[in-house]
Design a protein around this motif. Structure first.
Motif, PDB file in Angstrom:
ATOM      1  N   THR B  62       0.844  -1.189   0.000  1.00  0.00           N
ATOM      2  CA  THR B  62       0.000   0.000   0.000  1.00  0.00           C
ATOM      3  C   THR B  62       0.879   1.239   0.000  1.00  0.00           C
ATOM      4  N   GLY B  63       0.302   2.324  -0.546  1.00  0.00           N
ATOM      5  CA  GLY B  63       1.068   3.570  -0.642  1.00  0.00           C
ATOM      6  C   GLY B  63       1.545   3.818  -2.057  1.00  0.00           C
ATOM      7  N   SER B  64       1.648   2.778  -2.849  1.00  0.00           N
ATOM      8  CA  SER B  64       1.973   2.969  -4.268  1.00  0.00           C
ATOM      9  C   SER B  64       1.067   2.032  -5.073  1.00  0.00           C
ATOM     10  N   PRO B  65       0.848   2.354  -6.356  1.00  0.00           N
ATOM     11  CA  PRO B  65      -0.022   1.482  -7.154  1.00  0.00           C
ATOM     12  C   PRO B  65       0.631   0.131  -7.428  1.00  0.00           C
ATOM     13  N   TYR B  66      -0.193  -0.896  -7.590  1.00  0.00           N
ATOM     14  CA  TYR B  66       0.333  -2.219  -7.939  1.00  0.00           C
ATOM     15  C   TYR B  66      -0.721  -3.005  -8.720  1.00  0.00           C
ATOM     16  N   LEU B  67      -0.255  -4.058  -9.390  1.00  0.00           N
ATOM     17  CA  LEU B  67      -1.160  -4.945 -10.131  1.00  0.00           C
ATOM     18  C   LEU B  67      -1.359  -6.223  -9.339  1.00  0.00           C
ATOM     19  N   VAL B  68      -2.555  -6.787  -9.421  1.00  0.00           N
ATOM     20  CA  VAL B  68      -2.776  -8.122  -8.887  1.00  0.00           C
ATOM     21  C   VAL B  68      -3.203  -8.997 -10.052  1.00  0.00           C
ATOM     22  N   ASN B  69      -2.477 -10.087 -10.277  1.00  0.00           N
ATOM     23  CA  ASN B  69      -2.776 -10.968 -11.401  1.00  0.00           C
ATOM     24  C   ASN B  69      -3.121 -12.358 -10.882  1.00  0.00           C
ATOM     25  N   VAL B  70      -4.312 -12.842 -11.249  1.00  0.00           N
ATOM     26  CA  VAL B  70      -4.748 -14.172 -10.823  1.00  0.00           C
ATOM     27  C   VAL B  70      -4.427 -15.169 -11.936  1.00  0.00           C
ATOM     28  N   ASP B 133     -12.831 -13.450  -2.404  1.00  0.00           N
ATOM     29  CA  ASP B 133     -12.891 -12.069  -1.906  1.00  0.00           C
ATOM     30  C   ASP B 133     -12.763 -11.063  -3.041  1.00  0.00           C
ATOM     31  N   TRP B 134     -11.972 -11.426  -4.020  1.00  0.00           N
ATOM     32  CA  TRP B 134     -11.718 -10.497  -5.122  1.00  0.00           C
ATOM     33  C   TRP B 134     -12.754 -10.637  -6.239  1.00  0.00           C
ATOM     34  N   GLY B 135     -13.697 -11.522  -6.065  1.00  0.00           N
ATOM     35  CA  GLY B 135     -14.744 -11.678  -7.084  1.00  0.00           C
ATOM     36  C   GLY B 135     -14.221 -12.214  -8.398  1.00  0.00           C
ATOM     37  N   VAL B 136     -13.312 -13.177  -8.324  1.00  0.00           N
ATOM     38  CA  VAL B 136     -12.720 -13.712  -9.557  1.00  0.00           C
ATOM     39  C   VAL B 136     -13.696 -14.695 -10.219  1.00  0.00           C
ATOM     40  N   TYR B 137     -13.961 -14.477 -11.508  1.00  0.00           N
ATOM     41  CA  TYR B 137     -14.836 -15.380 -12.266  1.00  0.00           C
ATOM     42  C   TYR B 137     -14.040 -16.553 -12.801  1.00  0.00           C
ATOM     43  N   GLY B 138     -12.826 -16.245 -13.301  1.00  0.00           N
ATOM     44  CA  GLY B 138     -12.015 -17.291 -13.900  1.00  0.00           C
ATOM     45  C   GLY B 138     -10.676 -16.685 -14.233  1.00  0.00           C
ATOM     46  N   ALA B 139      -9.654 -17.521 -14.230  1.00  0.00           N
ATOM     47  CA  ALA B 139      -8.329 -17.009 -14.528  1.00  0.00           C
ATOM     48  C   ALA B 139      -8.179 -16.875 -16.047  1.00  0.00           C
ATOM     49  N   PRO B 140      -7.380 -15.958 -16.569  1.00  0.00           N
ATOM     50  CA  PRO B 140      -6.696 -14.935 -15.792  1.00  0.00           C
ATOM     51  C   PRO B 140      -7.555 -13.694 -15.586  1.00  0.00           C
ATOM     52  N   GLU B 141      -7.326 -13.029 -14.448  1.00  0.00           N
ATOM     53  CA  GLU B 141      -7.914 -11.714 -14.222  1.00  0.00           C
ATOM     54  C   GLU B 141      -6.828 -10.822 -13.628  1.00  0.00           C
ATOM     55  N   THR B 142      -6.889  -9.544 -14.013  1.00  0.00           N
ATOM     56  CA  THR B 142      -5.848  -8.633 -13.554  1.00  0.00           C
ATOM     57  C   THR B 142      -6.488  -7.380 -12.972  1.00  0.00           C
ATOM     58  N   PHE B 143      -6.080  -7.012 -11.751  1.00  0.00           N
ATOM     59  CA  PHE B 143      -6.617  -5.824 -11.077  1.00  0.00           C
ATOM     60  C   PHE B 143      -5.536  -4.764 -10.975  1.00  0.00           C
ATOM     61  N   HIS B 155      -9.384  -6.302 -15.312  1.00  0.00           N
ATOM     62  CA  HIS B 155      -9.382  -6.848 -16.666  1.00  0.00           C
ATOM     63  C   HIS B 155      -9.677  -8.336 -16.594  1.00  0.00           C
ATOM     64  N   ILE B 156     -10.668  -8.777 -17.413  1.00  0.00           N
ATOM     65  CA  ILE B 156     -11.021 -10.195 -17.428  1.00  0.00           C
ATOM     66  C   ILE B 156     -10.431 -10.835 -18.671  1.00  0.00           C
ATOM     67  N   GLY B 157      -9.860 -11.995 -18.524  1.00  0.00           N
ATOM     68  CA  GLY B 157      -9.289 -12.700 -19.667  1.00  0.00           C
ATOM     69  C   GLY B 157      -7.831 -12.312 -19.853  1.00  0.00           C
ATOM     70  N   PRO B 158      -7.200 -12.917 -20.866  1.00  0.00           N
ATOM     71  CA  PRO B 158      -5.777 -12.670 -21.077  1.00  0.00           C
ATOM     72  C   PRO B 158      -5.509 -11.182 -21.285  1.00  0.00           C
ATOM     73  N   THR B 160      -3.719  -7.993 -22.761  1.00  0.00           N
ATOM     74  CA  THR B 160      -3.039  -7.710 -24.022  1.00  0.00           C
ATOM     75  C   THR B 160      -2.360  -6.353 -23.897  1.00  0.00           C
ATOM     76  N   LEU B 161      -1.382  -6.096 -24.759  1.00  0.00           N
ATOM     77  CA  LEU B 161      -0.715  -4.796 -24.726  1.00  0.00           C
ATOM     78  C   LEU B 161      -1.705  -3.689 -25.040  1.00  0.00           C
ATOM     79  N   GLU B 162      -2.653  -4.017 -25.932  1.00  0.00           N
ATOM     80  CA  GLU B 162      -3.706  -3.076 -26.295  1.00  0.00           C
ATOM     81  C   GLU B 162      -4.503  -2.664 -25.053  1.00  0.00           C
ATOM     82  N   ALA B 163      -4.959  -3.674 -24.286  1.00  0.00           N
ATOM     83  CA  ALA B 163      -5.743  -3.395 -23.078  1.00  0.00           C
ATOM     84  C   ALA B 163      -4.884  -2.639 -22.065  1.00  0.00           C
ATOM     85  N   TRP B 164      -3.620  -2.997 -21.989  1.00  0.00           N
ATOM     86  CA  TRP B 164      -2.688  -2.336 -21.071  1.00  0.00           C
ATOM     87  C   TRP B 164      -2.600  -0.851 -21.395  1.00  0.00           C
ATOM     88  N   ARG B 165      -2.490  -0.569 -22.701  1.00  0.00           N
ATOM     89  CA  ARG B 165      -2.363   0.823 -23.123  1.00  0.00           C
ATOM     90  C   ARG B 165      -3.662   1.599 -22.902  1.00  0.00           C
TER      91      ARG B 165
END
Lengths: 644, 177
Positions: B62-70, B133-143, B155-158, B160-165
């Motif tokens: 906490t205190g800085s942004p981070y990604l969580v990847n399931v 707790d994180w409400g994951v439907y299915g892997a992969p998911e990225t918060f 983000h639900i599903g794989p 992509t660089l597009e989604a990242w951008r």
């Protein structure tokens, strides 16, 4: 070269479709006979061109022309000839081409068979059909050209979706399309009637056989789809309330209502504007179905093609066709006069209830199908509507419909009179209920009120449909085909109800894991798993599980179920093993390899399931019989006798 | 007049329906909004995948942004997005917390050894409690979690660089890091 020829023929067909609508509608409006004749010539030319175009596509499949993108996408060099031909309509582009060809065939059939109609009216009908055809061919050429080339050509195709490599599914789409597209005919009749402001109801008599044929094709198409889903998807269900299934079922319900309402309009001149609205709605729902399936607006297991530009095109087309027809309706229909009335328990009244209930069922299914879309569009969240809703929403209008049917088919026109049928009908009720109890006691292990009610109604209905032929047994030969058609179709509804009640009340499904030599018992049938072996097909490799089924020690059958991996890749497909008998189906589907020879599997006992499809086929057969009624043929012969 | 109105009704009903269908065309049926977005990220403390005696908790970040990847080794989409995660790990200093979901430790470790490890830390969620707790439907998911500990995007599903951008970078820019 051949694909370009097909493409070119398609472009020419578009021009002729334009000619068909231009000459058909304007020729009739201006009373120019030469123009109206030109519309008919355009129909013939368009039909030949579309046939040529379709033949070019089939040819490309037969000759493995993987330089055609569509061919490369839906077939490969290992695919057997039969499925290569079926692959011509196994994807989006090809099925649309088939659609256009079928539409042109319906137009051609009208030119050929409907000579008894006045020329201007027929010309308007052809003009409207021409407009629909223009829309479809434009759609093909602009967003879904099946003849697009691949540069460079693919060395090998991707293969037809393995789910579609099956006989029933090869013939299911053409049949279904015959029905879907066939509903364009009563639609065109209705539009022509509105355009002319026609006060006579003779159009109802002309439209009836066409509507019946379209309806029976739709019936057979849906039945084939349901049968296919049962043995091919590996789940053993016969109906899933999937959006795509609903898309075919809603027009069917409307067409069923239309078939009945046309009878009232033809015989008694009543329900005129209602019948017109039904004719418009039935085709509208079949177009809406196309939109739902082809645009990907609703996600479904069937969504083979999803593309927003296609969706926009179909939507525009939908708005033009349906919006145009409904505007015409709002403008012209109020002027139609309804003569006479009818008594509250006359045949008209029963058919009115029939219509109201069928339309209500279609409406409830439409709401359920589109509800997720409404909620999403309004920002109220993502939800899905499943079988529990549809089951109830369908049952609520169907139960009164079945009960009214028992009496309705014996009611007299205009007056409240059930005549000589009343006593046998009332006597049949206790008999039917008694038989229902007998059926449950003899066949099943527990009593269920729903099954009792369902069997009772089904048997009563079947009995009721036999009362009239029994009472007229001394003059069977003189009874019209229409009468036999009605009897058979209504008996079919009863049989269908019997099947649905049986399978919904007493089906048994078990998900198990068994090692070779182990067995499981379902309703007295012992299934012994005998292990698996490798099997090689033409374009797949499979593992085949074998099961010996015995009952009280007596051998019943040996069932095999395959898990197929197609050479083209993709998920494994399950081929279920099914043993059929009049009383029940035994169903085995192989699941996953759990290691050490153990497999997961699904065993099912499906009582009376065959009657679901048999009942539906009897309905279709009834429709076919009714189409052959002398009344429709006599007109033809009279017409032929007249000098041209 | 009332009678005439009756005949216009089907047309009006159809116009309404068409309006919904137009809107429906532009909705993405695979986009499932998460009630988590805007809400504080659920806390978790999971045994470290590499060394189960230690714990991985997002409280430490906490205190800085981070990604969580399931993710899980059983999930095909996770293999698909792995390259993208590696790219993100290489090109930005955003920490990526992995939640290894319903997986086997040895398989997961071998996966990371073979394909490369984009994660700053990986917690092993064998029973899937944290994923619930994180409400994951299915892997992969990225918060994407912001510096204030609130979930910014899911983000639900794989990935992509597009989604990242498009979906992640602009939201990250608002974080001022």
């Amino acid at each position: 070269m051949i694909p370009e020829l097909g493409h070119f023929a398609l472009v020419l067909a578009l021009l002729l479709a334009l000619g068909q609508s231009w000459f058909g509608l304007l020729g009739a409006a201006r009373g120019r006979v030469a123009w109206m004749r030109a519309a008919e010539t355009s129909v013939a030319g368009q039909w030949w061109l579309l046939l040529l175009s379709f033949a070019a596509l089939v040819w490309s499949f037969v000759r493995f022309d993987f330089s055609v993108a569509y061919v490369a996408n839906t077939s490969n060099s290992l695919l057997p000839l039969f499925y290569r031909i079926a692959a011509a309509w196994g994807g989006h582009e090809g099925s649309l081409l088939l659609w256009a060809l079928i539409l042109a065939s319906w137009s051609a059939a009208i030119v050929f068979f409907s000579r008894q109609m006045p020329l201007p009216f027929r010309s308007r009908v052809l003009g409207i059909l021409g407009l629909v055809s223009v829309g479809f061919i434009l759609f093909l050429l602009s967003t879904s050209n099946p003849f697009d080339r691949l540069m460079p050509a693919a060395p090998e195709g991707r293969d037809l979706n393995p789910l579609l490599q099956d006989f029933a599914l090869a013939v299911h789409p053409p049949t279904l399309y015959l029905g879907y597209v066939g509903l364009a005919v009563p639609f065109a009749f209705a539009c022509a009637t509105l355009l002319e402001g026609r006060q006579e109801v003779d159009w109802a008599r002309w439209a009836r056989p066409w509507t019946l044929v379209a309806w029976l094709c739709l019936t057979v198409g849906i039945t084939l789809g349901s049968w296919w889903a049962y043995y091919e998807l590996g789940w053993g269900g016969y109906w899933f309330w999937d959006p795509v299934e609903n898309a075919s079922f809603m027009p069917w319900l409307m067409a069923t209502a239309l078939v009945h309402s046309l009878a009232v309009t033809e015989k008694r001149g009543l329900f005129r504007s209602w019948t017109l609205l039904l004719a418009v709605s039935a085709f509208s729902l079949s177009l809406l179905g196309t939109f739902l399936v082809r645009s990907g607006v609703l996600v479904s297991v069937h969504a083979f093609a999803t593309d927003p530009s296609r969706g926009l095109f179909i939507l525009g087309f939908l708005v033009a066709v349906i919006g145009g027809a409904l505007t015409l309706y709002a403008w012209r229909a109020p002027a139609l006069q309804a003569p006479g009335g009818f008594a509250p328990t006359s045949r008209e009244a029963f058919l009115l209830f029939n219509n109201a209930l069928l339309v209500a069922a279609a409406g409830l299914i439409l709401v359920g199908t589109l509800y997720p879309l409404f909620m999403d569009a309004l920002g109220l969240g993502k939800i899905s509507v499943g079988p529990p809703y549809f089951g109830i929403a369908f049952l609520v209008p169907m139960v009164p419909l079945l009960l009214l049917m028992v009496f309705g088919m014996h009611a007299a026109w205009k007056y409240s009179r059930l005549g000589t049928a009343k006593r046998p009908l009332l006597m049949l009720l206790p008999l039917a209920l008694l038989a229902a109890v007998g059926l449950i006691l003899a066949g099943y292990d527990h009593f269920s009120l729903a099954a009792f009610a369902g069997f009772g109604v089904a048997l009563w209905l079947m009995g009721s449909s036999l009362v009239a032929p029994w009472q007229r047994r001394d003059r069977w030969r003189s009874l019209p085909a229409g009468f036999w058609g009605m009897t058979l179709a209504h008996f079919g509804v009863g049989l269908f109800t019997l099947g649905v009640t049986g399978v919904e009340s007493y089906r048994i499904e078990r998900d198990l894991s068994l090692a070779p030599g182990e067995s499981a018992t379902l309703m007295g049938y012992a299934f012994r798993f005998d292990g698996t072996r490798e099997v090689q097909g033409p374009n797949y490799a499979a593992v085949e599980g074998s099961f010996t089924v015995t009952r009280e020690g007596q051998p019943v059958t040996v069932l095999t179920s395959q898990k197929r991996l197609y050479a083209s890749g993709g998920n494994p497909m399950t081929e279920a093993g099914i043993h059929v008998s009049p009383r029940r189906d035994l169903f085995v589907a192989l699941g996953e390899d759990l290691g050490a020879g153990k497999w997961s599997m699904r065993l099912q006992y499906k009582p009376l399931i065959r009657y679901v499809w048999l009942g539906a086929l009897l309905m279709a057969l009834g429709g076919l019989l009714a189409t052959a009624d002398r009344r429709y043929r006599v007109q033809l012969r009279q017409e032929e006798g007249q000098p041209a | 007049m009332m009678r005439k109105l009756l005949f216009v009704l089907p047309g009006i009903a159809f116009i309404l329906l068409a309006a919904f269908l137009v809107q429906g065309l532009f909705l993405d049926p695979s986009r499932i909004p998460s009630p988590l977005i805007g809400a504080p990220a659920p806390q978790f403390a999971l045994p470290d995948l590499a060394d189960s005696s230690r714990q991985v908790s997002n409280r430490d970040w906490t205190g800085s942004p981070y990604l969580v990847n399931v993710w899980g080794t059983w999930c095909a989409g996770c293999r698909e997005e792995h390259e993208v995660l590696l790219d993100i790990a290489r090109d930005s200093d955003l920490p990526i917390l992995g939640i290894n979901w319903k997986d086997q430790r040895e398989l997961a470790l071998r996966w990371l050894a073979e394909l490369g490890n984009p994660y700053s830390a990986v917690g092993a969620d064998l029973e899937g409690r944290v994923a619930i707790d994180w409400g994951v439907y299915g892997a992969p998911e990225t918060f994407l979690v912001g510096a204030d500990g609130r979930v910014l995007w899911k983000h639900i599903g794989p990935l992509t660089l597009e989604a990242w951008r498009v979906d992640f970078l602009p939201r990250l820019a608002g974080q001022g890091s």
